[in-house]
Design a protein around this motif. Sequence first.
Motif, short mmCIF file in Angstrom:
data_model
loop_
_atom_site.label_atom_id
_atom_site.label_comp_id
_atom_site.label_asym_id
_atom_site.label_seq_id
_atom_site.Cartn_x
_atom_site.Cartn_y
_atom_site.Cartn_z
N UNK A 232 -24.95 94.86 -77.17
CA UNK A 232 -26.31 94.78 -77.69
C UNK A 232 -26.40 93.58 -78.64
N UNK A 233 -27.62 93.20 -78.98
CA UNK A 233 -27.78 92.09 -79.91
C UNK A 233 -27.38 92.52 -81.31
N UNK A 234 -26.99 91.54 -82.14
CA UNK A 234 -26.61 91.85 -83.52
C UNK A 234 -27.80 92.43 -84.27
N UNK A 235 -29.00 91.92 -84.00
CA UNK A 235 -30.20 92.43 -84.67
C UNK A 235 -30.43 93.90 -84.36
N UNK A 236 -30.26 94.28 -83.08
CA UNK A 236 -30.44 95.68 -82.70
C UNK A 236 -29.37 96.56 -83.33
N UNK A 237 -28.13 96.07 -83.34
CA UNK A 237 -27.05 96.84 -83.94
C UNK A 237 -27.26 97.01 -85.44
N UNK A 238 -27.71 95.95 -86.09
CA UNK A 238 -27.99 96.03 -87.53
C UNK A 238 -29.09 97.03 -87.82
N UNK A 239 -30.15 96.99 -87.02
CA UNK A 239 -31.26 97.92 -87.21
C UNK A 239 -30.80 99.36 -87.03
N UNK A 240 -29.99 99.59 -86.02
CA UNK A 240 -29.51 100.95 -85.74
C UNK A 240 -28.63 101.47 -86.88
N UNK A 241 -27.76 100.62 -87.40
CA UNK A 241 -26.90 101.02 -88.52
C UNK A 241 -27.74 101.35 -89.74
N UNK A 242 -28.72 100.52 -90.02
CA UNK A 242 -29.57 100.75 -91.19
C UNK A 242 -30.38 102.04 -91.03
N UNK A 243 -30.85 102.30 -89.83
CA UNK A 243 -31.61 103.53 -89.59
C UNK A 243 -30.75 104.77 -89.83
N UNK B 1 -21.62 95.96 -93.75
CA UNK B 1 -22.38 96.56 -92.64
C UNK B 1 -22.87 95.48 -91.67
N UNK B 2 -23.03 94.26 -92.13
CA UNK B 2 -23.33 93.18 -91.18
C UNK B 2 -22.13 92.94 -90.27
N UNK B 3 -20.93 92.96 -90.86
CA UNK B 3 -19.73 92.79 -90.04
C UNK B 3 -19.59 93.95 -89.06
N UNK B 4 -19.92 95.15 -89.52
CA UNK B 4 -19.88 96.31 -88.63
C UNK B 4 -20.88 96.15 -87.48
N UNK B 5 -22.05 95.58 -87.77
CA UNK B 5 -23.04 95.35 -86.73
C UNK B 5 -22.53 94.34 -85.70
N UNK B 6 -21.82 93.32 -86.16
CA UNK B 6 -21.24 92.34 -85.24
C UNK B 6 -20.23 93.02 -84.32
N UNK B 7 -19.36 93.83 -84.88
CA UNK B 7 -18.36 94.54 -84.07
C UNK B 7 -19.03 95.49 -83.09
N UNK B 8 -20.07 96.19 -83.56
CA UNK B 8 -20.77 97.15 -82.71
C UNK B 8 -21.51 96.44 -81.58
N UNK B 9 -22.07 95.27 -81.86
CA UNK B 9 -22.79 94.53 -80.83
C UNK B 9 -21.84 94.05 -79.74
N UNK B 10 -20.62 93.65 -80.13
CA UNK B 10 -19.61 93.23 -79.15
C UNK B 10 -19.19 94.41 -78.29
N UNK B 11 -19.01 95.56 -78.93
CA UNK B 11 -18.53 96.75 -78.21
C UNK B 11 -19.60 97.28 -77.25
#
Length: 631
Positions: free
Chosen positions: A583-594, A570-580
């Motif tokens: 957004x920042x990786x931190x924001x993407x990680x938080x959104x995925x976790x939520x 899910x960290x890797x998914x956050x990196x991909x989502x942030x690129x797409x």
Amino acid sequence: SSGINAEYGAAGQQGGIEAAVHSMNTMFHDDGTEGVLLADASNAFNVLNRQTALVNLRFLCPNLSTFATNLYRSPTNLFLSNGQIILSSEGTTQGCNIASPFYSISVRPLINSLSLSNAKTIFYADDGAAAGKLAAVKQWWDTLCLAGPGLGYFPNAKKSILLVKPQFLASAKALFSNTNIQILTEGTRYLGAPLGSDSFRDQFVSDQVTGWCRELEELSIASETEPQASFSAYCVGLSKKWLFLMRTTPCISHLFHPLEHTIRTLFLPKTITPLFSDTHRNIFSLPARNGGIGISDPTKIADDEYARSVEATAPLSELINEQNTHITSERADRATVDLSVAKHKVLTAKRAKQQAELETASAELDPRQKRLHEELCQRGASTWVTTLPLAEHGFLLNKGEFHDAMALRYDFPIEGISHTCMCGKPNSMEHCLSCPLGGYVHLRHNQIRDLTANMLSEAGCRDITIEPHLLPITGEKFKYKSANTDNQARLDVSARDVWADMDKTFLDIRVFNSRADTNIKKSLKSALASHENEKKRVYNERILEVEKASFTPIVFSTTGTMGREAERFYHRLAVLLSVKTKQSIADATRYIRQRLSFCLLKTLIVSLRGYRGKRITPFNANNVDINLLYM
């Protein structure tokens, strides 16, 4: 600004208002200070001389100048409620992102001219203050009245306050007789905090606490219908009011007993549960990452918060007390470093104390509750607690769901469920989460699977398949006897571009009941690793050797804690989502976790109250000629 600047000082610094309050208190109580003048400007932000400010900004802050010029060099449209539009040529625009720093930096020439007096000066936005001998304060006021209007700063004497020590009252009245400034001796409000005598401070805080108790009572009434919204309003709104007062006012912890009484006897019973104990109250005071809900006991934290604020803002307060309007680059750099070090030191000490409080509270729990609480302290187990109730993202819970969620979190009794399950076994929280009747165990798995597939699509991955079939076995041999060799074998999700371009990745998901007897006897780390290793023994070698792809086991506990492999995925998914999404990786990680947290939480709540009886056979309209149903 990320640091203190030699040209425009500490504009934009976190904790600036607290540093200003601490410095003003120090100045007022200094033996050499006779009085403090708190100046008020008429409609300051709206009458700032815009053209002069833009010229000054070119020299004071070139980095902001171009952006500010593009925004303010031409008159801006102001839209009236009757549909008319008027042009604004002065002041800052309400709602503008740079309005506050633009104004603060623009009044620097005024602050520089005020430094010619012998009074000590503090400016926070349009709130100017001077402290010192009364003669110096009077000179400061005269300079302000003379130089201010040219920059669009018009002092308002009627709303300005002169706070003097009682022995200098007569001198103050004589010296300021030709002004309309209010003269006080007991105390007044400065930037939201009390300034003056101890008796004024105590009365000020008591009045504030009384008002907050009334607000909390109203919020408790709202909790009866919207507990999640009330809980969020408390955490991100109401509690911040007294937190600021705690951080800027010393020796007031004893004044918060009425507030804690209202929290304990009214707000918590209506919002969380009336069944909590003293131990639970201590746990509730902890932050969510430590298994609490962030509702602190104000009587226990007030003095600590003040001490932390003083220590964290000490470098800023030191700069203010130096009263140097021309800060050298070396001094600014040193202050920036000192500020960062001080904040880190305070945060480290605060978390160490919270950890000690966690250990103290955990020691009062029985072994089973202690094991469950340890799970709440893991990453991902408390994400839903700190998330705003936004319906558009699926983060909203009704009152029953919110109370069930808190019962699941703290092992409170579940109200309203039968004593015996439809399967014939005694009903309990553990049984509800494990009983296969009704299909709710599979529902948890399927919801996480579908959500993961959707997020892979959002992140730009390709060839996403749910329940993909594996290639058949044609003589391959595997190391483990438990390896799956079924030619009809399927995994949960497959996708390309996860770990590398066009490489295929297979995922298999498991959500295990961490409260079950087989799991609760193990440490959570061991339970997660055991389930991951089991998945790897079954599928990993086959995926690598036959599919020539990668395999990732996705393991969750029912509280939302992830296994090590799931964390990486899910960290890797956050990196991909942030690129797409840029957004920042931190924001993407938080959104995925939520999203994962609420997805799992809602399936757990359904497991508690979902229907487990005989399924209703759906009506099959395919075998009926609908025309025959008409008379």
